[in-house]
Scaffold this active site. Structure first.
Site, PDB file in Angstrom:
ATOM      1  N   THR A 144       0.848  -1.188   0.000  1.00  9.98           N
ATOM      2  CA  THR A 144       0.000   0.000   0.000  1.00  9.98           C
ATOM      3  C   THR A 144       0.881   1.234   0.000  1.00  9.98           C
ATOM      4  OG1 THR A 144      -1.694  -1.094   1.292  1.00  9.98           O
ATOM      5  CG2 THR A 144      -1.571   1.287   1.547  1.00  9.98           C
TER       6      THR A 144
ATOM      7  N   THR B 279       1.036   0.003   6.663  1.00  8.90           N
ATOM      8  CA  THR B 279       1.008  -0.927   5.537  1.00  8.90           C
ATOM      9  C   THR B 279       1.247  -2.331   6.088  1.00  8.90           C
ATOM     10  OG1 THR B 279       2.015  -1.511   3.402  1.00  8.90           O
ATOM     11  CG2 THR B 279       3.459  -0.502   5.027  1.00  8.90           C
TER      12      THR B 279
HETATM   13  N1  ASP Z   1      -2.756  -2.907   4.412  1.00  5.15           N
HETATM   14  C1  ASP Z   1      -3.174  -3.385   3.131  1.00  5.15           C
HETATM   15  C2  ASP Z   1      -4.385  -4.240   3.301  1.00  5.15           C
HETATM   16  O1  ASP Z   1      -4.488  -4.953   4.294  1.00  5.15           O
HETATM   17  C3  ASP Z   1      -2.135  -4.148   2.393  1.00  5.15           C
HETATM   18  C4  ASP Z   1      -0.729  -3.615   2.506  1.00  5.15           C
HETATM   19  O2  ASP Z   1      -0.463  -2.538   2.912  1.00  5.15           O
HETATM   20  O3  ASP Z   1       0.201  -4.329   2.204  1.00  5.15           O
HETATM   21  O4  ASP Z   1      -5.219  -4.254   2.447  1.00  5.15           O
END
Ligand code: ASP
Length: 326
Positions: free
Chosen positions: A185, A236
């Site tokens: 993200t 993230t």
């Molecule tokens: N936090 C994001 C989600 O759970 C994914 C990520 O940041 O890697 O959708």
């Protein structure tokens, strides 16, 4: 009887003490000599995103415009497979996007499970500015976007379609544990020349997630939180862990109680470590920025990095990891 005032003072000290007992006063937070503007954002795609944000910040623009235009870069870049167009689809092959935005006044907007729109961050901003609501989801969010001039586009690229078909053929199960398919993200925090802080967060979410799944990224207080008097934080990684601990709200509250950004990020990771049994299998990365322009980060597993841009700095930094520190 304990007066309310002394109770608050004591509880503040207790929280600060809890954070500093293991980490000590020496923090890795960069002092940045109160130099503004500044923008920080998650992962390597933060570098080009910061450049776009910098175009706004260096001209004296508002941090809200900076964090919106910054994250639009990875949203439109089909080589980045975890954000916007070209993102990894869900288990049914649909690309569904989550995003949110927040400014120094505490205004917030969010979209979840949005399909067919390349720039969910801009839709989230419109939710904030044009509606009495904070969050729009799914078909309603799409209808709102189309009514406001956004164009419907195909978000699933031929490359992602082929990879998804292979994934289906192999009958692999979804896992939100760390692997290369699952993260990155973009979350961004910026303070402009006038000292105003804003944040943005946008993602295609966990690759091959269950249809209907929404992660932490569009949830105010989970994927992103900003308080104009204190600072901001973004997250993230495995969204479910961030949601269960309201991670970025926690980071900002810890900074309110006196912690530096990196100690606050570390405390929020430790909260996950205390509460969630299999946390080691996951990655969570937090970055935080206080209104003085000091920033910090922390993660569970080594491997999380973030991008920083100031007048005299354009660089990537590796976050310290809890499992390396143990
Ligand atoms: N936090 C994001 C989600 O759970 C994914 C990520 O940041 O890697 O959708």
């Amino acid at each position: 009887m304990v007066s309310r005032r002394s109770f608050i003072a004591k509880s503040t000290l207790a929280v600060v003490g809890a954070g500093l007992s293991k980490s000590g006063f020496s923090t890795n937070s960069i002092q940045n000599n109160n130099k503004l503007p500044i923008v920080i954002s998650t992962w390597n795609h933060g570098l080009p995103a910061n450049e776009a944000a910098w175009k706004v910040l260096s001209k004296g623009g508002h941090s809200l415009d900076a964090v919106e235009s910054g994250v639009r870069i990875p949203e439109a870049d089909t080589k980045i497979i975890t954000v916007g167009k070209g993102g990894i689809p869900d288990a049914d092959g649909n690309v569904t996007l989550d995003a949110c935005i927040m400014d120094e006044k505490g205004r917030a907007g969010s979209v979840t499970y949005l399909q067919h729109i390349v720039h969910p961050i801009s839709v989230a901003r419109l939710v904030m500015e044009k509606t009495p609501h904070v969050m729009l989801s799914g078909k309603g969010a799409l209808k709102f976007a189309l009514n406001n001039g956004f164009k419907k586009e195909k978000l699933l690229t031929p490359e992602r379609k082929a990879a998804w078909k292979k994934w289906k053929k192999e009958k692999r199960k979804f896992s939100n544990e760390i692997n290369i398919e699952n993260h990155d993200t973009i979350g961004m925090l910026a303070i402009d020349k006038a000292g105003r802080i804003s944040g943005s967060c946008t993602t295609s979410g966990m690759g091959y997630k269950l249809p209907g799944r929404v992660g932490d990224s569009p949830i105010i207080g989970a994927g992103l939180f900003v308080d104009g008097e204190i600072g901001g934080a973004v997250a993230t990684g495995s969204g479910e862990l961030v949601m269960k601990t309201l991670g970025t709200f926690l980071v900002v509250e810890l900074m309110r109680n006196g912690m530096s950004p990196d100690v606050a990020c570390e405390e929020a990771v430790k909260r996950i470590a205390r509460k969630i049994p299999d946390y080691e299998k996951h990655q969570i990365g937090y970055i935080a920025l206080n209104i003085s322009g000091e920033y910090g980060s922390f993660c569970i597993n080594p491997g999380f990095n973030f991008a920083i841009k100031t007048d005299d700095k354009t660089e990537m930094e590796d976050a310290e990891a809890w499992l390396k520190k143990l």
